[in-house]
Design a protein around this motif. Structure first.
Motif: not given
Length: 298
Positions: A145-153, A22-31
């Protein structure tokens, strides 16, 4: 924007790798979301016990004697494990409601991230790789588990605005999109006694599902109902104690891809979040259909 990832383990031999995958997946979605990040892990359970995951901006002060103070307040044994700005408090399952009432008096600045028998939620402001490192997410094990990377708009970059959101025991939700009727729905749900802490529309989505399940719906049925009751565009990935669900609105303008093997079911906002999963080259890979509920459980 925002990025969502999710992993549901079917083969228990893979559970020790849940956190690292999950960490690898999460970091991949950074942008897709560099402002803040969070992850919900469904891990070990102690019979008769539950966990409260609590966050503080001043953990050195707030966590020093929190387990002892809370134990005195609820007349029960409480233990605590500090993980950076979060502490996981373990207590009798029948004392959770009492503990949540006592916490604001004991530590007014501390915030409950989650409660449940198996679920822990960790979220903070910062790049996903930094958030993951702070909590040693790659070392965690679990069933899903689930994860999220946020771009606050639409709101400020804060810990409380980060996903996942949890409004019920062992329930959490991450979301990519925007709900247009969240203000009226928030008022309705509060009248129904559902606790909602922020103005984030995603928390309203989580609270809606909690309410539906409290009134007798299964997770799958609650997700079906959301298609009629929630206005806007959304992709939801939802976790419960033993389940994992996905639904997209009828337009489905937000990107999503899923993969399934004999070992796992995975979700990513983009396929590149899935490319390092074991056996992905042999997985069934597809884009989830609009207005269609997908659900797996143990």
């Amino acid at each position: 924007m925002c990025g969502i990832v999710g992993l549901f383990i079917k083969d228990r031999s893979l559970e020790p790798q849940l956190g690292s995958l999950l960490t690898d997946m999460l970091v991949t979605m950074t942008d897709r979301g560099p402002d803040s990040a969070g992850i919900a892990i469904y891990g070990g359970q102690n019979a008769g016990a539950a966990k409260l995951t609590v966050q503080s901006d001043d953990p050195g002060t707030d966590f020093a004697t929190l387990a002892e103070d809370l134990g005195l307040a609820i007349a029960a044994g409480v233990t605590g494990t500090v993980k950076d700005s979060h502490i996981v408090l373990t207590l009798p399952a029948d004392k959770v409601a009492e503990a949540r009432q006592a916490l604001p008096e004991l530590r007014p600045a501390a915030k409950v991230m989650s409660s449940g028998e198996t679920m822990e939620i960790y979220k903070e402001v910062g790049l996903p790789k930094d958030v993951a490192a702070r909590f040693a997410l790659s070392q965690m094990s679990g069933s899903h588990g689930i994860g999220h990377t946020r771009m606050a708009t639409e709101s400020a970059v804060t810990t409380m605005g980060a996903h996942p959101f949890s409004t019920g025991m062992d329930q959490c939700l991450v979301h990519n999109g925007s709900l247009s009727n969240h203000n009226s729905l928030r008022r309705k749900l509060r009248r129904e006694g559902i606790h909602i802490e922020t103005m984030n529309d995603t928390e309203v989505g989580a609270a809606y599902l909690t309410w539906k399940m409290q009134t007798g719906s299964s997770l799958g049925e609650a997700l079906e109902s959301s298609l009629a009751d929630l206005d806007g565009f959304f992709t939801f990935v939802v976790g419960t104690k033993d389940g994992f669900g996905v639904v997209r609105d009828p337009i489905a303008c937000k990107p999503a891809v899923m993969a399934e093997t004999d070992q796992y079911v995975a979700f990513g906002s983009e396929y590149r979040a899935l490319v390092n999963l074991p056996g992905i080259e042999d997985a069934r890979v597809w884009e989830p259909e609009p207005a269609t509920v997908y659900f797996w459980n143990h």
